[in-house]
Design a protein around this motif. Structure first.
Motif, PDB file in Angstrom:
ATOM      1  N   THR A   3       2.949 -19.001   7.654  1.00 46.11           N
ATOM      2  CA  THR A   3       2.613 -19.414   8.789  1.00 46.11           C
ATOM      3  C   THR A   3       3.542 -17.637   9.119  1.00 46.11           C
ATOM      4  OG1 THR A   3       4.827 -20.296   9.565  1.00 46.11           O
ATOM      5  CG2 THR A   3       3.259 -21.770   8.814  1.00 46.11           C
ATOM      6  N   PRO A   4       2.989 -17.736  10.489  1.00 48.41           N
ATOM      7  CA  PRO A   4       4.123 -16.740  11.351  1.00 48.41           C
ATOM      8  C   PRO A   4       4.986 -16.217  11.347  1.00 48.41           C
ATOM      9  CG  PRO A   4       1.940 -17.021  12.810  1.00 48.41           C
ATOM     10  CD  PRO A   4       2.549 -18.552  11.949  1.00 48.41           C
ATOM     11  N   GLU A   5       5.921 -17.650  10.870  1.00 52.03           N
ATOM     12  CA  GLU A   5       7.542 -17.291  11.302  1.00 52.03           C
ATOM     13  C   GLU A   5       8.181 -16.852   9.431  1.00 52.03           C
ATOM     14  OE1 GLU A   5       5.573 -20.236  12.627  1.00 52.03           O
ATOM     15  OE2 GLU A   5       6.207 -19.123  14.672  1.00 52.03           O
ATOM     16  N   THR A   6       7.072 -17.620   8.652  1.00 51.26           N
ATOM     17  CA  THR A   6       7.415 -17.024   7.480  1.00 51.26           C
ATOM     18  C   THR A   6       7.769 -16.032   7.053  1.00 51.26           C
ATOM     19  OG1 THR A   6       5.656 -19.503   6.794  1.00 51.26           O
ATOM     20  CG2 THR A   6       6.705 -17.305   5.032  1.00 51.26           C
ATOM     21  N   PRO A   7       8.835 -15.893   6.357  1.00 49.78           N
ATOM     22  CA  PRO A   7       8.961 -14.595   6.597  1.00 49.78           C
ATOM     23  C   PRO A   7       8.453 -13.195   5.207  1.00 49.78           C
ATOM     24  CG  PRO A   7      11.609 -15.358   5.798  1.00 49.78           C
ATOM     25  CD  PRO A   7      10.316 -16.339   6.242  1.00 49.78           C
ATOM     26  N   HIS A   8       8.167 -12.036   6.132  1.00 48.79           N
ATOM     27  CA  HIS A   8       7.047 -11.728   5.435  1.00 48.79           C
ATOM     28  C   HIS A   8       7.786  -9.694   4.402  1.00 48.79           C
ATOM     29  CE1 HIS A   8       4.077  -8.308   6.947  1.00 48.79           C
ATOM     30  NE2 HIS A   8       4.026  -8.190   5.997  1.00 48.79           N
ATOM     31  N   LEU A   9       7.519  -9.777   3.772  1.00 55.23           N
ATOM     32  CA  LEU A   9       8.614  -9.162   2.948  1.00 55.23           C
ATOM     33  C   LEU A   9       7.139  -7.917   2.348  1.00 55.23           C
ATOM     34  CD1 LEU A   9       9.882 -11.103   0.466  1.00 55.23           C
ATOM     35  CD2 LEU A   9      10.801 -10.528   2.879  1.00 55.23           C
ATOM     36  N   LEU A  10       7.578  -6.849   1.927  1.00 58.26           N
ATOM     37  CA  LEU A  10       6.979  -5.790   1.721  1.00 58.26           C
ATOM     38  C   LEU A  10       7.531  -5.172   0.570  1.00 58.26           C
ATOM     39  CD1 LEU A  10       4.797  -3.426   1.417  1.00 58.26           C
ATOM     40  CD2 LEU A  10       6.775  -1.831   3.178  1.00 58.26           C
ATOM     41  N   ILE A  11       6.038  -4.823  -0.873  1.00 54.46           N
ATOM     42  CA  ILE A  11       7.319  -4.221  -2.162  1.00 54.46           C
ATOM     43  C   ILE A  11       6.479  -3.255  -2.257  1.00 54.46           C
ATOM     44  CG2 ILE A  11       6.684  -5.078  -4.585  1.00 54.46           C
ATOM     45  CD1 ILE A  11       5.966  -7.570  -4.072  1.00 54.46           C
ATOM     46  N   VAL A  12       7.455  -2.109  -2.805  1.00 55.67           N
ATOM     47  CA  VAL A  12       7.107  -0.917  -2.165  1.00 55.67           C
ATOM     48  C   VAL A  12       7.327  -0.707  -3.817  1.00 55.67           C
ATOM     49  CG1 VAL A  12       6.977   1.742  -1.809  1.00 55.67           C
ATOM     50  CG2 VAL A  12       7.292  -0.079  -0.443  1.00 55.67           C
ATOM     51  N   GLU A  13       6.190  -0.658  -4.859  1.00 47.32           N
ATOM     52  CA  GLU A  13       6.062  -0.166  -5.804  1.00 47.32           C
ATOM     53  C   GLU A  13       4.807   0.304  -7.155  1.00 47.32           C
ATOM     54  OE1 GLU A  13       7.571   0.133 -10.130  1.00 47.32           O
ATOM     55  OE2 GLU A  13       8.777  -1.147  -9.115  1.00 47.32           O
ATOM     56  N   ARG A  32       5.614 -14.300   2.358  1.00 48.16           N
ATOM     57  CA  ARG A  32       4.707 -13.729   2.946  1.00 48.16           C
ATOM     58  C   ARG A  32       5.249 -12.584   2.490  1.00 48.16           C
ATOM     59  NH1 ARG A  32       2.959 -12.315   8.281  1.00 48.16           N
ATOM     60  NH2 ARG A  32       5.112 -12.345   8.928  1.00 48.16           N
ATOM     61  N   VAL A  33       4.081 -11.524   1.230  1.00 46.14           N
ATOM     62  CA  VAL A  33       3.877 -10.716   0.467  1.00 46.14           C
ATOM     63  C   VAL A  33       3.027  -9.035   1.004  1.00 46.14           C
ATOM     64  CG1 VAL A  33       4.655  -9.754  -1.618  1.00 46.14           C
ATOM     65  CG2 VAL A  33       4.946 -11.659  -0.930  1.00 46.14           C
ATOM     66  N   GLN A  34       2.529  -7.958   1.333  1.00 46.39           N
ATOM     67  CA  GLN A  34       2.216  -7.017   0.911  1.00 46.39           C
ATOM     68  C   GLN A  34       3.201  -6.022   0.442  1.00 46.39           C
ATOM     69  OE1 GLN A  34       1.165  -7.219   5.661  1.00 46.39           O
ATOM     70  NE2 GLN A  34       0.200  -6.233   4.276  1.00 46.39           N
ATOM     71  N   HIS A  35       1.920  -5.205  -0.427  1.00 47.89           N
ATOM     72  CA  HIS A  35       2.598  -4.304  -1.156  1.00 47.89           C
ATOM     73  C   HIS A  35       1.905  -3.034  -0.799  1.00 47.89           C
ATOM     74  CE1 HIS A  35       1.159  -2.219  -5.230  1.00 47.89           C
ATOM     75  NE2 HIS A  35       2.548  -1.871  -5.399  1.00 47.89           N
ATOM     76  N   LEU A  36       2.687  -1.527  -0.820  1.00 49.68           N
ATOM     77  CA  LEU A  36       2.358  -0.317  -1.132  1.00 49.68           C
ATOM     78  C   LEU A  36       2.526   0.119  -2.382  1.00 49.68           C
ATOM     79  CD1 LEU A  36       3.802   0.964   2.846  1.00 49.68           C
ATOM     80  CD2 LEU A  36       1.267  -0.072   1.325  1.00 49.68           C
ATOM     81  N   ALA A  37       1.484   1.049  -2.813  1.00 46.11           N
ATOM     82  CA  ALA A  37       1.485   1.346  -4.296  1.00 46.11           C
ATOM     83  C   ALA A  37       2.206   2.789  -4.136  1.00 46.11           C
ATOM     84  CB  ALA A  37       0.675   1.344  -5.148  1.00 46.11           C
ATOM     85  N   GLU A  38       2.279   3.673  -2.596  1.00 46.61           N
ATOM     86  CA  GLU A  38       3.278   5.148  -3.148  1.00 46.61           C
ATOM     87  C   GLU A  38       3.382   4.765  -1.850  1.00 46.61           C
ATOM     88  OE1 GLU A  38       1.050   6.484   0.024  1.00 46.61           O
ATOM     89  OE2 GLU A  38       1.904   8.236  -1.451  1.00 46.61           O
ATOM     90  N   GLY A  39       4.908   6.641  -1.421  1.00 48.70           N
ATOM     91  CA  GLY A  39       6.069   6.279  -0.815  1.00 48.70           C
ATOM     92  C   GLY A  39       5.577   6.394   1.124  1.00 48.70           C
ATOM     93  N   SER A  40       4.517   7.211   0.569  1.00 46.01           N
ATOM     94  CA  SER A  40       4.260   8.618   2.050  1.00 46.01           C
ATOM     95  C   SER A  40       4.133   7.293   3.310  1.00 46.01           C
ATOM     96  CB  SER A  40       3.507   9.746   1.445  1.00 46.01           C
ATOM     97  OG  SER A  40       1.702   8.520   1.785  1.00 46.01           O
ATOM     98  N   GLY A  41       3.326   6.507   3.254  1.00 49.46           N
ATOM     99  CA  GLY A  41       2.973   5.771   4.002  1.00 49.46           C
ATOM    100  C   GLY A  41       4.263   4.656   4.759  1.00 49.46           C
ATOM    101  N   VAL A  42       4.794   4.757   3.954  1.00 44.28           N
ATOM    102  CA  VAL A  42       6.427   2.867   4.484  1.00 44.28           C
ATOM    103  C   VAL A  42       6.532   3.217   5.414  1.00 44.28           C
ATOM    104  CG1 VAL A  42       8.284   2.468   3.305  1.00 44.28           C
ATOM    105  CG2 VAL A  42       6.185   3.332   1.330  1.00 44.28           C
ATOM    106  N   VAL A  43       7.320   4.417   6.056  1.00 45.83           N
ATOM    107  CA  VAL A  43       7.707   4.282   7.440  1.00 45.83           C
ATOM    108  C   VAL A  43       7.374   3.711   8.481  1.00 45.83           C
ATOM    109  CG1 VAL A  43       9.669   5.966   8.387  1.00 45.83           C
ATOM    110  CG2 VAL A  43      10.181   6.040   6.299  1.00 45.83           C
TER     111      VAL A  43
END
Length: 239
Positions: A3-13, A32-43
């Protein structure tokens, strides 16, 4: 089911197979999980999406994980768990106090990682009671300040500065003491850096309490917090 209240996690790997494996374990644990594979857009992504926790690899294409951690900490207190294969550098990394909440060395057990995530979230998602004094209420979990119907959002550094002064009304804090409080990585900054943060913070506070002077300069010493109307202040003009 999330749900929208479920903790939202970001994997940067950047290791795709590892990222998929970790994401599967975390989703099975109910996140809830989302993934980014490179660092330039993380911030920018973190600024926009506001995740509840970040799993951050150190060796990334585009932008190094250490630089990402430092940049995030200038504006957000989001929990960060560092993952790294650079085992020999862990003591040095911890000594720098980059602001990460935990770390894991590769290779690691996905089950242990899930347990670490749960432990960090238990600590960080616990609701911090607001601080209330005079015209202001500090919402520590949200880096916001409320006064009556007005509300402002601060950067992590501005909030740490205000919270330090606000927690001890009348006490004078030197610039060096304030630097120790708001820069956990002990970076070298000049006195003028603190003065610049104070100037910006005063402007923001003036938006919600224009009839109060709250942060006072003490000439040659530092700053203090005290709720005074401008006419009652005996301090020099704002730095």
């Amino acid at each position: 089911m999330t749900t929208p209240e479920t903790p939202h996690l970001l994997i940067v790997e950047d290791e795709e197979r590892l990222a998929r494996l970790v994401a599967d374990y975390l989703r099975a644990a109910g996140y809830r999980v989302q993934h980014l594979a490179e660092g330039s857009g993380v911030v920018e992504w973190v600024r926009r999406e506001r995740p509840d926790l970040i799993l951050l690899d150190l060796m990334l294409p585009g932008k190094d994980g250490l630089d990402i951690c430092r940049d995030i900490r200038t504006e957000s207190a989001v929990p960060i768990i560092i993952t790294t294969a650079r085992v020999e550098e862990i003591d040095r990394l911890l000594g720098l106090e980059l602001g990460a909440d935990d770390y894991m060395c590769k290779p690691y057990s996905p089950r242990e990682l899930v347990a670490r995530v749960k432990a960090v979230l238990r600590r960080t998602l616990a609701v911090e009671p607001p601080l209330e004094s005079g015209p202001l209420t500090l919402l520590r979990d949200e880096l916001r300040v409320r006064a009556g119907d007005g509300e402002i959002e601060l950067t992590a550094v501005e909030f740490a500065l205000l919270e330090t002064l606000y927690s001890a009304p009348g006490r004078i804090f030197s610039r060096d003491r304030l630097m120790d409080r708001i820069y956990r990585d002990h970076r070298i900054v000049s006195d003028r850096t603190i003065d610049s943060h104070v100037k910006k913070l005063r402007r923001k506070l003036a938006d919600v309490v224009p009839d109060h002077e709250l942060i006072h300069s003490v000439y040659g010493v530092g700053y203090r917090y005290e709720d005074l109307l401008p006419a009652a202040s005996d301090q020099p003009p704002a730095a």
